[in-house]
Design a protein around this motif. Structure first.
Motif, PDB file in Angstrom:
ATOM      1  N   ASN A   1       1.070  -1.306   0.284  1.00  0.00           N
ATOM      2  CA  ASN A   1      -0.073   0.006   0.088  1.00  0.00           C
ATOM      3  C   ASN A   1       0.980   1.115  -0.248  1.00  0.00           C
TER       4      ASN A   1
ATOM      5  N   ARG B   1     -11.479   5.539  -7.825  1.00  0.00           N
ATOM      6  CA  ARG B   1     -11.488   5.074  -6.866  1.00  0.00           C
ATOM      7  C   ARG B   1     -11.790   2.601  -7.215  1.00  0.00           C
ATOM      8  N   ARG B   2     -12.534   2.786  -8.631  1.00  0.00           N
ATOM      9  CA  ARG B   2     -12.520   1.804  -9.137  1.00  0.00           C
ATOM     10  C   ARG B   2     -11.036   1.712  -9.461  1.00  0.00           C
TER      11      ARG B   2
ATOM     12  N   SER C   1      -8.926   0.305  -6.688  1.00  0.00           N
ATOM     13  CA  SER C   1      -9.419  -0.622  -5.851  1.00  0.00           C
ATOM     14  C   SER C   1      -8.876  -2.779  -7.082  1.00  0.00           C
TER      15      SER C   1
ATOM     16  N   ARG D   1      -5.089  -2.545  -5.934  1.00  0.00           N
ATOM     17  CA  ARG D   1      -5.180  -3.536  -5.099  1.00  0.00           C
ATOM     18  C   ARG D   1      -4.886  -5.072  -5.053  1.00  0.00           C
ATOM     19  N   GLN D   2      -6.387  -5.385  -6.604  1.00  0.00           N
ATOM     20  CA  GLN D   2      -6.592  -6.638  -6.310  1.00  0.00           C
ATOM     21  C   GLN D   2      -5.560  -7.337  -7.543  1.00  0.00           C
TER      22      GLN D   2
ATOM     23  N   SER E   1      -6.716  -1.179 -14.047  1.00  0.00           N
ATOM     24  CA  SER E   1      -6.738  -0.053 -13.330  1.00  0.00           C
ATOM     25  C   SER E   1      -6.243   0.607 -14.256  1.00  0.00           C
TER      26      SER E   1
END
Length: 166
Positions: A6, A75-76, A79, A82-83, A89
């Motif tokens: 992160n 935001r998508r 996310s 991170r996935q 992204s």
């Protein structure tokens, strides 16, 4: 590819009362104050501030309603990153830019995704845009250096390094 780290989320280190680090040698113990008791109010991050301001500006000027959609795309994108869906992204970050071009200069997240896709030239450009908006952001300078070291080698990247102001 799984990306676990992160990279840009600041963390608050708050040792609990039951912490094994209760001796005075633990640096956070003596100087830690919970944010609620802090004499300095928390600053609104520019990353949070831009969508708010651009939304207010659109409301005042009758501008397009794409700002909210752009923020949702960002935001998508975060996310998806991170996935582990780094390519997905970038698609979302690029969609955000299409919806609201003002977002481009602030999308350091896009730069990270481009770096992990080995798209170093685009990544360096993204980080340079971000540093132009916020010359105090040392981390983006470092990411730009990392991209340019891949492109030009370490010596040339050092010559091109963006100095952050403090």
């Amino acid at each position: 590819m799984s990306i676990i780290h992160n990279l840009k989320t600041p963390s608050l280190l708050s040792p609990s009362l039951s912490s094994p680090h209760t001796s005075s040698s633990f640096p956070l113990q003596s100087s830690f104050k919970p944010p609620i008791f802090s004499s300095n109010p928390p600053l609104l991050s520019r990353r949070l501030f831009l969508p708010s301001v651009s939304g207010i500006w659109d409301a005042l000027t009758g501008g397009n309603n794409n700002t909210n959609e752009a923020v949702l795309a960002i935001r998508r994108g975060m996310s998806l990153f991170r996935q582990g869906d780094v390519l997905g992204s970038v698609v979302e970050f690029d969609r955000a830019i299409q919806l609201d071009p003002r977002q481009k200069a602030y999308l350091w997240q896009r730069g990270l995704s481009l770096y992990y896709l080995d798209r170093f030239e685009e990544g360096a450009e993204q980080f340079r845009l971000d540093v132009a908006q916020n010359p105090n952001d040392t981390e983006e300078s470092i990411w730009c250096y990392l991209c340019e070291a891949q492109l030009y080698g370490v010596d040339e990247a050092k010559k091109r390094y963006l100095e952050a102001r403090h």
